[in-house]
Motif scaffolding. Sequence first.
Motif, PDB file in Angstrom:
ATOM      1  N   UNK A 208       0.832  -1.207   0.000  1.00 19.42           N
ATOM      2  CA  UNK A 208       0.000   0.000   0.000  1.00 19.42           C
ATOM      3  C   UNK A 208       0.867   1.258   0.000  1.00 19.42           C
ATOM      4  N   UNK A 209       1.949   1.234   0.769  1.00 16.65           N
ATOM      5  CA  UNK A 209       2.858   2.380   0.794  1.00 16.65           C
ATOM      6  C   UNK A 209       3.497   2.597  -0.570  1.00 16.65           C
ATOM      7  N   UNK A 210       3.847   1.520  -1.250  1.00 15.30           N
ATOM      8  CA  UNK A 210       4.406   1.624  -2.599  1.00 15.30           C
ATOM      9  C   UNK A 210       3.387   2.218  -3.569  1.00 15.30           C
ATOM     10  N   UNK A 211       2.117   1.754  -3.413  1.00 14.91           N
ATOM     11  CA  UNK A 211       1.058   2.287  -4.287  1.00 14.91           C
ATOM     12  C   UNK A 211       0.879   3.790  -4.059  1.00 14.91           C
ATOM     13  N   UNK A 215       1.495   6.638  -6.863  1.00 13.60           N
ATOM     14  CA  UNK A 215       0.415   7.571  -7.194  1.00 13.60           C
ATOM     15  C   UNK A 215       0.877   9.009  -7.047  1.00 13.60           C
ATOM     16  N   UNK A 216       1.675   9.280  -5.993  1.00 10.73           N
ATOM     17  CA  UNK A 216       2.183  10.639  -5.790  1.00 10.73           C
ATOM     18  C   UNK A 216       3.114  11.050  -6.925  1.00 10.73           C
ATOM     19  N   UNK A 228      -5.194  -1.188  -2.704  1.00  6.91           N
ATOM     20  CA  UNK A 228      -4.118  -1.628  -1.801  1.00  6.91           C
ATOM     21  C   UNK A 228      -4.498  -1.388  -0.344  1.00  6.91           C
ATOM     22  N   UNK A 229      -5.121  -0.233  -0.056  1.00  5.56           N
ATOM     23  CA  UNK A 229      -5.528   0.030   1.321  1.00  5.56           C
ATOM     24  C   UNK A 229      -6.658  -0.890   1.767  1.00  5.56           C
ATOM     25  N   UNK A 230      -7.521  -1.249   0.852  1.00  3.84           N
ATOM     26  CA  UNK A 230      -8.564  -2.221   1.192  1.00  3.84           C
ATOM     27  C   UNK A 230      -7.984  -3.582   1.530  1.00  3.84           C
ATOM     28  N   UNK A 231      -6.931  -3.986   0.806  1.00  2.00           N
ATOM     29  CA  UNK A 231      -6.269  -5.254   1.095  1.00  2.00           C
ATOM     30  C   UNK A 231      -5.592  -5.227   2.477  1.00  2.00           C
TER      31      UNK A 231
END
Length: 469
Positions: A208-211, A215-216, A228-231
């Motif tokens: 999630x941090x990588x995603x 995105x940034x 990713x945050x849902x996972x």
Amino acid sequence: MSHRLLRLEGAMLAVAALAGCTVGPDYHLPQQAAINRPAAQAPLSGGALTSVDPLPPRWWALYDDPVLDALEEQALAANTDLRIAGANLARSAAMVRATKGLSDPQMAVDASVERARLSGESFLKFETIPVTNLGIGEGQVSYQVDLFGQIRRRVEQAKAGHEATEALTEAVQVTVAAEVARAYVSVCGENEAQELAEEALAMQERLAETARRLHAAGKTGATDVTRAEGLVLTARSRLPLHRAAARAALYRLAFLLGRAPSEYPREAEACHALPHLKRPLPIGDGATLLARRPDVRAAERTLAASTAGIGVAKADLYPHITLGLGGGTFGLLEDVGSAMAGHWSLGSMISWIFPTRAQLAKVDAARAGADRSLAEFDGTVLQALRETETALAWYRENHNRAADLTQVREQAELLADQNRRLFQAGKAGLPEDLSSRISLVKAKDDERAAWDDVAQSQISLFLALGGGW
């Protein structure tokens, strides 16, 4: 007078000499019983995972786990169900002793001192008798001659019932031992599952941090971050279930050990790996199984008790003969103990209720009860064989499934290693690397759950085999 006494004593001896006549059937295991069938004595369908060696005493020692050994010993010493079974067994033994006591001579003694005025008319005196001090002392000894086996059949019935209770007590021991092992395996499995869930959560958080970073940097869309945050939330949601299941298993252990939940065994809490057998599981054969299963022995002893019950019912159709001797003293207090105040008697009594349809129906009912006990015995034998073969089938197939999932985990390890090398060489991104590692954790958890099923099916098989002491 002496000749009459001699004739009376001779008659008593003649009656006593006949006391070996016991009515009703003598018990033997019926030839048509299911336990005598060749199929019931045949080898069990074990396969490569089992051996025909006999199940050793304290089967849980096969796991070679000192913590499990200690828990089993504590449970066998303090479990409340076993205490109840022990009390029932002690009560049953007392009932056997009470039944045997029916053949003991019965003795009674009465004594009293009274100040009374007796009825003059009771002595055919038409005058008032003065108030006097009276002394009364009597003693009696009686003995029932067990001519037709009224007592012997009752003793036989009580002993068989006690042996059935004894076997049922062993059944409780077998069940408690299996439940302790089952709870301990659950603690170990859930602790291991929790560790794998924490590992999966850590990887999902990294993903999630990588995603978010991608995105940034404008390289991925917002949907990738949301996914990713849902996972992460999904992975985190699995942890409470494993923690609760482990805690429930510890509380179950506390109950089985006769303790309050807060007194659960701390040594079990440290287990994070399932115990494994180091050799094929010994199961013996069908004949050994049926001889060991306590429920089968209890059903056979119940059949013996029911057969003795036929003799009890038939013996009640015949006379009850009692020999008695009594004596005492009755008179004015100052004359108590003198010859003129003494009295004695020696004789026998026959009590016979002539058989009616009610008594004959009781014999028929006892025969029907024995037929029912035989059917229940056959059902218990067949049930024991069914349970064991079913447990063997689940053990085999669970083991096959776990072996397959072990290969799946090995493939997942290979894939994770390959993606790791590609990532380190700059030929794959971090998401691919983390995804393969998450898949590896999932494969490990699936393998762990499968081996947990194997361990539980082993315990079910031990339970079906009847344990051992």
